[in-house]
Every structure is written in C-alpha cells, then in structure tokens.
Motif scaffolding. Structure first.
Motif, mmCIF file in Angstrom:
data_model
loop_
_atom_site.group_PDB
_atom_site.id
_atom_site.type_symbol
_atom_site.label_atom_id
_atom_site.label_comp_id
_atom_site.label_asym_id
_atom_site.label_seq_id
_atom_site.Cartn_x
_atom_site.Cartn_y
_atom_site.Cartn_z
ATOM 1 N N SER A 102 0.986 -1.134 0.006
ATOM 2 C CA SER A 102 0.105 0.083 -0.149
ATOM 3 C C SER A 102 1.065 1.301 0.049
ATOM 4 N N ILE A 103 2.195 1.166 0.236
ATOM 5 C CA ILE A 103 2.945 2.510 0.106
ATOM 6 C C ILE A 103 3.683 2.024 -1.244
ATOM 7 N N ILE A 104 3.730 3.245 -1.926
ATOM 8 C CA ILE A 104 3.861 3.177 -3.470
ATOM 9 C C ILE A 104 5.244 3.905 -3.254
ATOM 10 N N LEU A 105 6.356 3.391 -3.135
ATOM 11 C CA LEU A 105 7.667 3.879 -3.392
ATOM 12 C C LEU A 105 8.619 3.026 -4.314
ATOM 13 N N GLU A 106 9.651 3.683 -4.955
ATOM 14 C CA GLU A 106 10.559 2.769 -5.631
ATOM 15 C C GLU A 106 11.104 1.858 -4.539
ATOM 16 N N GLY A 142 11.843 15.959 1.825
ATOM 17 C CA GLY A 142 11.259 15.918 0.473
ATOM 18 C C GLY A 142 9.684 16.836 0.663
ATOM 19 N N VAL A 143 9.190 16.701 -0.522
ATOM 20 C CA VAL A 143 7.897 17.438 -0.515
ATOM 21 C C VAL A 143 6.925 16.905 0.380
ATOM 22 N N PRO A 144 5.963 17.888 0.615
ATOM 23 C CA PRO A 144 4.814 17.165 1.770
ATOM 24 C C PRO A 144 4.079 16.260 0.875
ATOM 25 N N GLY A 145 3.416 15.187 1.563
ATOM 26 C CA GLY A 145 2.429 14.194 0.957
ATOM 27 C C GLY A 145 3.162 13.092 0.216
ATOM 28 N N SER A 146 4.520 12.945 0.322
ATOM 29 C CA SER A 146 5.148 11.893 -0.681
ATOM 30 C C SER A 146 5.435 10.606 0.063
ATOM 31 N N GLY A 147 4.819 10.418 1.204
ATOM 32 C CA GLY A 147 5.049 9.233 2.050
ATOM 33 C C GLY A 147 5.798 8.962 3.126
ATOM 34 N N LYS A 148 6.466 10.167 3.653
ATOM 35 C CA LYS A 148 7.530 10.045 4.610
ATOM 36 C C LYS A 148 6.894 9.267 5.838
ATOM 37 N N THR A 149 5.772 9.855 6.522
ATOM 38 C CA THR A 149 5.287 9.345 7.604
ATOM 39 C C THR A 149 4.775 7.850 7.192
ATOM 40 N N SER A 150 4.088 7.840 6.039
ATOM 41 C CA SER A 150 3.570 6.434 5.869
ATOM 42 C C SER A 150 4.657 5.303 5.944
ATOM 43 N N LEU A 151 5.734 5.704 5.289
ATOM 44 C CA LEU A 151 6.776 4.791 5.302
ATOM 45 C C LEU A 151 7.170 4.187 6.893
ATOM 46 N N MET A 193 10.820 12.281 15.132
ATOM 47 C CA MET A 193 10.718 13.689 15.349
ATOM 48 C C MET A 193 10.281 14.026 14.014
ATOM 49 N N LYS A 194 9.301 14.605 14.009
ATOM 50 C CA LYS A 194 8.620 15.040 12.741
ATOM 51 C C LYS A 194 8.857 16.650 12.355
ATOM 52 N N ASP A 195 8.953 17.137 11.112
ATOM 53 C CA ASP A 195 9.264 18.329 10.677
ATOM 54 C C ASP A 195 10.414 19.077 11.569
ATOM 55 N N THR A 245 11.846 16.018 7.404
ATOM 56 C CA THR A 245 11.531 17.590 7.007
ATOM 57 C C THR A 245 11.169 17.855 5.572
ATOM 58 N N ASN A 246 10.464 18.849 5.354
ATOM 59 C CA ASN A 246 10.057 19.431 3.834
ATOM 60 C C ASN A 246 11.296 20.121 3.468
ATOM 61 N N ARG A 247 12.076 20.627 4.169
ATOM 62 C CA ARG A 247 13.010 21.826 3.952
ATOM 63 C C ARG A 247 14.377 21.179 4.356
ATOM 64 N N TRP A 273 5.480 6.009 -12.838
ATOM 65 C CA TRP A 273 5.315 4.678 -12.347
ATOM 66 C C TRP A 273 4.360 4.463 -10.840
ATOM 67 N N GLN A 274 4.747 5.544 -10.086
ATOM 68 C CA GLN A 274 3.870 5.770 -8.839
ATOM 69 C C GLN A 274 2.440 5.994 -9.050
ATOM 70 N N ALA A 275 2.165 6.853 -10.062
ATOM 71 C CA ALA A 275 0.837 7.215 -10.552
ATOM 72 C C ALA A 275 -0.036 6.018 -10.841
ATOM 73 N N ILE A 341 1.754 12.264 -4.377
ATOM 74 C CA ILE A 341 0.924 11.295 -3.926
ATOM 75 C C ILE A 341 -0.328 11.504 -3.139
ATOM 76 N N ALA A 342 -0.062 12.337 -2.398
ATOM 77 C CA ALA A 342 -1.386 12.668 -1.457
ATOM 78 C C ALA A 342 -2.269 13.452 -2.220
ATOM 79 N N THR A 343 -1.707 14.307 -3.146
ATOM 80 C CA THR A 343 -2.613 15.161 -4.134
ATOM 81 C C THR A 343 -3.446 14.137 -5.116
HETATM 82 N N1 LIG Z 1 4.036 6.965 -1.693
HETATM 83 C C1 LIG Z 1 2.976 6.727 -1.009
HETATM 84 N N2 LIG Z 1 2.241 5.649 -1.137
HETATM 85 C C2 LIG Z 1 1.182 5.555 -0.550
HETATM 86 N N3 LIG Z 1 0.469 6.526 -0.264
HETATM 87 C C3 LIG Z 1 0.887 7.630 0.054
HETATM 88 C C4 LIG Z 1 2.287 7.905 -0.453
HETATM 89 N N4 LIG Z 1 2.660 9.230 -0.069
HETATM 90 C C5 LIG Z 1 1.823 9.740 0.293
HETATM 91 N N5 LIG Z 1 0.817 8.947 0.560
HETATM 92 C C6 LIG Z 1 -0.575 8.950 1.017
HETATM 93 O O1 LIG Z 1 -0.833 10.514 1.159
HETATM 94 C C7 LIG Z 1 -1.009 10.953 2.617
HETATM 95 C C8 LIG Z 1 -0.066 11.729 3.328
HETATM 96 O O2 LIG Z 1 1.063 10.798 3.283
HETATM 97 P P1 LIG Z 1 2.273 10.917 4.304
HETATM 98 O O3 LIG Z 1 1.628 11.776 5.752
HETATM 99 O O4 LIG Z 1 3.039 9.844 4.272
HETATM 100 O O5 LIG Z 1 3.239 12.262 3.635
HETATM 101 P P2 LIG Z 1 4.471 12.902 4.481
HETATM 102 O O6 LIG Z 1 5.631 12.917 3.168
HETATM 103 O O7 LIG Z 1 4.759 12.461 5.481
HETATM 104 O O8 LIG Z 1 3.758 14.541 4.546
HETATM 105 P P3 LIG Z 1 4.343 15.723 5.332
HETATM 106 O O9 LIG Z 1 5.927 15.773 5.009
HETATM 107 O O10 LIG Z 1 3.339 16.756 4.915
HETATM 108 O O11 LIG Z 1 4.245 15.225 6.670
HETATM 109 C C9 LIG Z 1 -1.320 9.497 3.275
HETATM 110 O O12 LIG Z 1 -2.807 9.467 3.266
HETATM 111 C C10 LIG Z 1 -0.789 8.386 2.332
HETATM 112 O O13 LIG Z 1 -1.647 7.393 2.353
#
Ligand SMILES: Nc1ncnc2c1ncn2[C@@H]1O[C@H](COP(=O)(O)OP(=O)(O)OP(=O)(O)O)[C@@H](O)[C@H]1O
Length: 406
Positions: A102-106, A142-151, A193-195, A245-247, A273-275, A341-343
C-alpha cells in the motif's frame, strides 16, 4: 438483538469493593482514583486482591484479560506520546498495520530502508563489539505528502515496533523533561521527530554542536534549553530515530551528519510509475481484489461478484488487462514528478467508483493545474522584471545625481 451486537462490559461502583471468581480463584476489585500533585490530572486506579498461593496466577490473569479485551497486538502499530506534563510516555493512538504494497515507493527506497533497519536490529553485538553506539538515524526529506510518515508506519508494522513521537515544539517540554523521556524509551522502538526543521530552527547552531547563536526574541529564549537537545542522545540505545523535514536546506550540516542521521532518503513528487501503481490500488482487477487465483488465470469475472455503488473499488468488474490499461492511461495523463501522491490520492478519492471517470476528470484537473502553474510563473516573471526595472531606474537616478554634483 441489540445485546447480540454489543459486547457487555461491567463497571465497578466507584470506591466499592466487588468480588468475582476467575479460574476458581477469588479476586476483589476496587476502582478508584489516585491523588496527584497536578490538580488537573487524575490517574485512575484498579486495585485487585487475588486470593491464591500461586504466584504465576497474575500472569495468567493478565494474559486472559488481554486475550479477551485487548487489541490484537500483531495487527496494530501503537503510537506513544508524552503525557500532558511530559513525565512519561503513554499510548496516544493505534493504527492497523499497512500492507507493504500500500506504500508506493520505488524499491530502492522502500526495500533499502526496510533492509537497513532489519540489519540494524539484528546486529546489536556487532555494534557493541566495536564500541559503536547502538542506534541508527534516518532523515527522510522532501515534498509534503510523498509518503515519509507512511513509510515510518509501514516499518513500525513490519518490524513490530511502537512509534514514540517526540514533540519538540510542544509547550513545556524543556531540556530535562525531554532527557527523562528519552531515557524512558524502550530498547527497541522507533523515535520520531516530525518536521525537524521547525523544531531546530535552522540549527545545529542552537544545538550546542556548531557554535552558539544568540536567541532573537523571548520566544526563542523560552525554547533555548529545548533547542540544545541533541538528536544523538546518550540514551536511546537500540532505538531507530526517524526525522522528517520538507526543507532540507534549512537544516544545519552538523545535525545531519552520520552518527546522528546515518541514512538520508529523498522523497519526490509522484513519478508516472507511482501514479500507475496508485491507480491500481484504487481500481484493482476483480481477481486481484478478490484474491482468487482461479479467477486470475481465467481473467473472468466471478459470478458472486456483486458490484456496489458504495464500494471503494470500481462499480464494474475489471479484467487484469482492463485494470492494466486504465492504470496506464492514468499514468500518461499525470506529468512526471509534478504532483504529490497525497494530491493524486485526493483526486482519485473524488472519483473512486469509475476508472474512466477518474481518468477523464484527471485530464481536466491536470490541464487546470498546468494553466495555474503557467499563470503564476508568468506573474512571478513579471514581478521580477518590474523589480529589475525599478532597481535599474534607481541606479540611473543615483548615477545622474552623482554626475550632477561633480
Ligand atoms: N508513496 C505513497 N504511497 C502510498 N500513499 C501515499 C504515499 N505518499 C503519500 N501517500 C498518502 O498521502 C497521505 C500523506 O502521506 P504522508 O503523511 O506519508 O506524507 P508525508 O511525506 O509524511 O507528508 P508531510 O511531509 O506533509 O508530513 C497519506 O494518506 C498517504 O496514504
């Protein structure tokens, strides 16, 4: 009928003694509250008196209670945070483990981090034999919503570790309470430690590791002690530290050096590929969704498949080929590394029932986004040009005045 659906629970009367028998042993229970130094925090207390000569009975009782009422540990990731007075850790929430796919990362990101963390946990002796501090730090940027926390959540699930969130920006968390909390971390855990850029405000400078910068205002002064906290704590042996971090540019080199952050991983906007993979998660083929190998081979739609309008998946059954084709079409629409990916997840969520609708809507949405980007780039360009012209005018004016004075 109502009773059948709900589990019965018993609550003892406050401060009264109750008796019950478990496995033939008499037990008395009193439910009360423990007085505390802090007026606003009252700890609940359950006092049990067990009448048995078997010292092992307590363990049996706890195991029984956990089996009947406790959540299934194997299925959950627990997230812990400090209590309101930053005195001890408490479980603040729990989440069901995420499946690996469910986590889509290379693979070079997902597998590498997972293998590295596994290797670390399995090799404590190797570290001890060489006198190397037994801890490992990962910086995910890296960019927000790219899966850092999810990983991180995925890893916690795979490695059966709890996550301890260190809220560096929390009010009242001073140097000493943070040190105490770090000392209380269990041997094997994930500390998060987030952000980290926001917490350390541009600074190894404030960490007491790269010189000392005077705080600019009172607020900074209040946080001074906290900012001295080293993310390479003396405690925390055996702990895996994650910082996000995003920065990246805002972080001091000293903060990121090996020993503090051993592995750096960059997260980018979604690749094609992720899309494609994400689309596949939303609209799997019927055989994949039902997990039926026979259906997969036949590529046929099973008879018992009843599409529902409310389903998270396609309202119509998809063969493997169709699912593949739709996913491919979607990835063609999405520009490489432009949206997180979040977008994309948000976009697909609003069209989660029909894959072709999702593709058509994505075409329109991408076009709009590109136009917006173009317009804002143009605006930025015009602003820049105007600024340049004004500066040029000022320089010319100054030049003329200088010449005139001479
Ligand atoms: N690579 C991914 N694979 C699957 N889902 C993803 C991925 N990246 C983001 N998401 C989805 O997008 C949402 C936000 O992801 P996540 O919190 O992991 O991003 P983040 O990189 O930690 O963001 P931020 O830097 O803003 O904290 C979650 O709902 C997550 O399921």
């Amino acid at each position: 009928m109502f009773l059948k659906k709900r589990k019965l629970t018993y609550l003892p009367v406050y401060k009264a003694e109750h008796w019950f028998r478990h496995r033939g042993v008499w037990i008395s229970v009193i439910w009360g509250k423990e007085e505390n130094d802090h007026r606003y925090e009252v700890k609940e207390q359950l006092t049990l008196k067990i009448f048995t000569t078997n010292p092992g009975f307590v363990r049996i009782l706890l195991q029984d209670a956990k089996r009947v009422y406790g959540p299934d540990d194997d299925d959950m990731v627990y997230i812990c945070s400090p209590n309101s007075y930053n005195e001890y850790w408490q479980v603040s929430s729990s989440r069901r483990k995420r499946p690996l796919e469910s986590i889509i990362l290379e693979p070079e990101i997902k597998d590498v981090v997972l293998d590295d963390a596994k290797d670390f946990l399995e090799n404590e002796k190797w570290y001890l034999d060489r006198g190397i501090p037994y801890r490992r730090g990962y910086l995910l940027y890296g960019v927000p919503g790219s899966g850092k926390t999810s990983l991180i959540h995925l890893l916690a699930g795979e490695l059966n570790l709890h996550i301890y969130v260190i809220p560096l920006a929390k009010k009242g968390l001073d140097d000493s309470s943070l040190s105490n909390l770090m000392a209380e971390l269990p041997k094997r855990c994930i500390a998060l430690m987030k952000d980290i850029d926001a917490a350390f405000k541009g600074s190894g400078k404030c960490l007491g590791i790269a010189g000392s910068e005077e705080p600019e205002d009172d607020e900074n002064d209040k946080n001074k002690d906290k900012d001295k906290v080293d993310p390479e704590p003396s405690s925390g042996e055996g702990c895996i530290l994650f910082a996000t971090t995003n920065r990246l540019a805002a972080l001091d080199d000293a903060l990121c050096r090996p020993g503090r952050m051993d592995v750096h991983v960059e997260f980018q906007n979604a690749s094609k590929w992720q899309a494609k993979k994400l689309f596949g998660c939303f609209f799997p083929s019927t055989s994949k969704f039902l997990g039926d190998e026979d259906d997969k081979v036949a590529g046929a739609v099973p008879k018992h498949w009843q599409p529902k309008a409310t389903s998270r998946f396609a309202t119509v059954p998809l063969t493997d080929e169709e699912a593949e084709q739709y996913a491919e079409q979607f990835s063609e629409v999405i520009p490489e590394r432009m949206f997180s990916i979040a977008t994309l997840q948000g976009l697909l969520l609003s069209h989660k029932n029909k894959p072709w609708d999702a593709i058509e809507a994505s075409k329109v949405w991408v076009k709009q986004q590109l136009e917006k980007h173009e317009a804002s780039a143009k605006e930025e360009g015009q602003k820049g040009q105007k600024q340049k012209e004004e500066e040029q005018k000022k320089t010319e004016g100054k030049c003329k005045r200088d010449c005139h004075q001479r």
